[in-house]
Enzyme design. Sequence first.
Site, short mmCIF file in Angstrom:
data_model
loop_
_atom_site.label_atom_id
_atom_site.label_comp_id
_atom_site.label_asym_id
_atom_site.label_seq_id
_atom_site.Cartn_x
_atom_site.Cartn_y
_atom_site.Cartn_z
N ASP A 8 27.72 23.11 11.28
CA ASP A 8 29.01 22.85 11.92
C ASP A 8 29.35 21.39 11.58
O ASP A 8 28.47 20.62 11.13
CB ASP A 8 28.87 23.03 13.44
N ASP A 10 32.29 18.89 13.30
CA ASP A 10 32.62 17.96 14.40
C ASP A 10 31.59 18.07 15.53
O ASP A 10 31.34 19.15 16.04
CB ASP A 10 34.02 18.27 14.94
N ARG A 82 49.78 17.71 11.22
CA ARG A 82 49.74 17.06 9.90
C ARG A 82 49.58 15.55 10.06
O ARG A 82 48.76 14.91 9.41
CB ARG A 82 51.02 17.38 9.13
N LYS A 84 48.50 13.98 12.74
CA LYS A 84 47.20 13.73 13.38
C LYS A 84 46.10 13.67 12.33
O LYS A 84 45.23 12.80 12.37
CB LYS A 84 46.94 14.81 14.43
N ASN A 126 40.14 17.14 6.60
CA ASN A 126 39.25 16.36 7.46
C ASN A 126 37.80 16.44 6.98
O ASN A 126 37.04 15.47 7.05
CB ASN A 126 39.33 16.84 8.90
N ASP A 181 27.07 22.24 17.98
CA ASP A 181 27.05 21.37 19.17
C ASP A 181 27.86 21.93 20.32
O ASP A 181 27.84 21.36 21.41
CB ASP A 181 27.62 19.98 18.84
C1 XBP Z 1 35.94 21.20 16.02
C2 XBP Z 1 37.34 21.52 16.28
C3 XBP Z 1 38.42 20.90 15.47
C4 XBP Z 1 38.60 19.42 15.71
C5 XBP Z 1 39.95 18.95 15.20
O1 XBP Z 1 35.54 21.80 14.82
O2 XBP Z 1 37.62 22.33 17.14
O3 XBP Z 1 39.61 21.57 15.81
O4 XBP Z 1 38.57 19.12 17.09
O5 XBP Z 1 40.12 19.20 13.84
P1 XBP Z 1 33.96 22.15 14.48
P2 XBP Z 1 41.44 19.93 13.28
O6 XBP Z 1 33.10 21.74 15.64
O7 XBP Z 1 33.95 23.65 14.25
O8 XBP Z 1 33.64 21.39 13.23
O9 XBP Z 1 42.61 19.21 13.85
O10 XBP Z 1 41.36 19.78 11.78
O11 XBP Z 1 41.38 21.37 13.72
MG MG Z 2 31.32 21.25 16.62
#
Ligand code: XBP
Ligand code: MG
Length: 247
Positions: A8, A10, A82, A84, A126, A181
């Site tokens: 994963d 984020d 976009r 953001k 991202n 996470d």
């Molecule tokens: C986490 C998310 C993402 C980010 C924001 O993704 O839910 O939406 O918060 O990024 P993960 P975007 O834990 O699956 O990596 O604005 O590009 O969606």
């Molecule tokens: Mg995550």
Amino acid sequence: MLRALIWDVDGTVAETERDGHRVAFNRAFAEAGLPWAWDLQEYAEWLEVTGGRERILAYLRRRSDAPAGEAERDALARRLHRRKNAFYAEWVAQGIAARPGVLRLMDECRAEGVAQAIATTTSRANVEALFASLLGAGWQTRFAAVVCAEDAPAKKPDPQAYRLALQRMGVLPHEVFALEDSPNGLRAARAAGIACGVIRSAYFAAARFEGAAWLRDDLVAPPPVTLALIRSALSSTGGRAAETAAI
Ligand code: XBP
Ligand code: MG
């Protein structure tokens, strides 16, 4: 046999939400002249909605001072999202650290011939910005599959991103292990039949993680998370019904 590790992004690879995505959403609101801002607490609630565009849209549906029509709300959400992501890329470019032990485990995979993939609900731009910063320009060569929001529109907890990663790598669920996470991420991996270890992140520090192969604060506290440890978790779950076990 462990054939691949699926990451994963984020919260797992790096702590990107609090000072990265959250602040970037707020900058996009401010730039558009909208008097909205997500503080630390409120963002925790909106994080339950996976996907940044979906998160904004859910927020717009809740606000009485947002456009009343769904088509206008959708257009505004796309525009804000976009911007953001542009603000997020600026933040990443200032320098970002991987969570402790992440790069070491990635190197271990490479040294031992264990394939790696990314399965994230975040946008491709991202992922691009983050991994170029962490691993350098040729970062894609490290991964057998990179599945982002654009590839898997059904966001976690839907298993689509994980299923696509399996398909692109040509491996079976019991041959891989996922690192997550968030509760939604864990549910997505498990729904794809994949054993999953959880590394708690700032925003999900107090969350419940039923069905995790293991639950840890990070990858480095003794005993550190190594491929040997992941292999032993995978063989003890048989890659199927993983139970939560603190290690
Ligand atoms: C986490 C998310 C993402 C980010 C924001 O993704 O839910 O939406 O918060 O990024 P993960 P975007 O834990 O699956 O990596 O604005 O590009 O969606
Ligand atoms: Mg995550």
